[in-house]
Design an enzyme around this catalytic site. Structure first.
Site, PDB file in Angstrom:
ATOM      1  N   VAL A   8     -10.185   1.055   3.136  1.00 41.34           N
ATOM      2  CA  VAL A   8      -8.766   0.744   2.989  1.00 41.34           C
ATOM      3  C   VAL A   8      -8.081   2.018   2.513  1.00 41.34           C
ATOM      4  CG1 VAL A   8      -9.011  -1.730   2.555  1.00 41.34           C
ATOM      5  CG2 VAL A   8      -9.165  -0.113   0.643  1.00 41.34           C
ATOM      6  N   SER A   9      -6.762   2.067   2.684  1.00 40.92           N
ATOM      7  CA  SER A   9      -6.055   3.325   2.429  1.00 40.92           C
ATOM      8  C   SER A   9      -5.684   3.550   0.972  1.00 40.92           C
ATOM      9  CB  SER A   9      -4.789   3.387   3.286  1.00 40.92           C
ATOM     10  OG  SER A   9      -5.129   3.363   4.656  1.00 40.92           O
ATOM     11  N   THR A  10      -5.445   2.477   0.208  1.00 40.75           N
ATOM     12  CA  THR A  10      -4.985   2.630  -1.177  1.00 40.75           C
ATOM     13  C   THR A  10      -5.815   1.795  -2.130  1.00 40.75           C
ATOM     14  OG1 THR A  10      -3.384   0.829  -0.913  1.00 40.75           O
ATOM     15  CG2 THR A  10      -2.620   3.058  -0.406  1.00 40.75           C
TER      16      THR A  10
END
Length: 202
Positions: A8-10
């Protein structure tokens, strides 16, 4: 071995969903990380690549978890192929290099990407050529100004040697010669004259 990769990005996003589908698909080992896919250096992806052995299959929930562009994906697929490792996306059944149809699709993707690179290169070359025709110069700046080059051309046309002219302009004769040949719009007959004068006065 089926090896999963989840991303996931964050930090405020969760990996639970990806983890669940990867385990349900039979992954015995899952590498997880929270980092932007735009970053080329991802610690867990690097660990996964170092761990891979011949016959392993990398499994992702979706391809965008592994790569953020077609080029990135193809580069990873190339790495996998060199180590006899497969790739399988659960959300995109066509992206399965362990099947003949999956290999064919990714081969087509690679061909399209190569075609796009060739088009970009062709457009870039055409743009540079058009810019040169308009007088735009590329590379290092000229050591002589346009006025100095014009003066050099005039002195040479009046009979001075390239070496003498270069001394007057306080530059090396080779610098003057290159400048004379690089002047945009110099008529061919004048350029030929400069070439002859230079050759006979070296």
């Amino acid at each position: 071995m089926l090896i999963g990769y989840a991303r996931v990005s964050t930090d405020d996003q969760h990996l639970d969903g990806q983890r669940s589908v990867l385990r349900a698909a039979g992954c015995q080992l899952i590498y997880e990380e929270k980092i932007s896919g735009a970053k080329r250096k991802r610690p867990e992806l690097t660990r996964l690549l170092e761990h891979l052995r011949e016959g392993d299959i990398v499994v992702v929930s979706r391809l965008d978890r592994l790569a953020r562009s077609t080029q990135d994906l193809l580069e990873l697929v190339d790495i996998f192929q060199h180590t006899s490792v497969g790739l399988r996306s659960l959300a995109e059944p066509w992206a399965d290099t362990t099947s003949p149809s999956g290999k064919m699709v990714l081969t087509i993707f690679a061909g399209i990407a190569e075609f796009e690179r060739a088009l970009i290169s062709e457009r870039t070359s055409a743009g540079r050529h058009a810019a040169k025709m308009k007088g735009v110069r590329f590379g290092r700046p000229m050591k002589l100004s346009v006025e100095q080059v014009a003066l050099g051309r005039r002195l040479i046309s009046e009979g001075r040697s390239v070496r003498d002219t270069a001394r007057i302009l306080n530059c090396h004769h080779a610098t003057l010669y290159r400048a004379l040949n690089n002047v945009v719009g110099l008529p061919d007959e004048e350029l030929d004259t400069v070439q002859i004068v230079f050759d006979t006065n070296r």
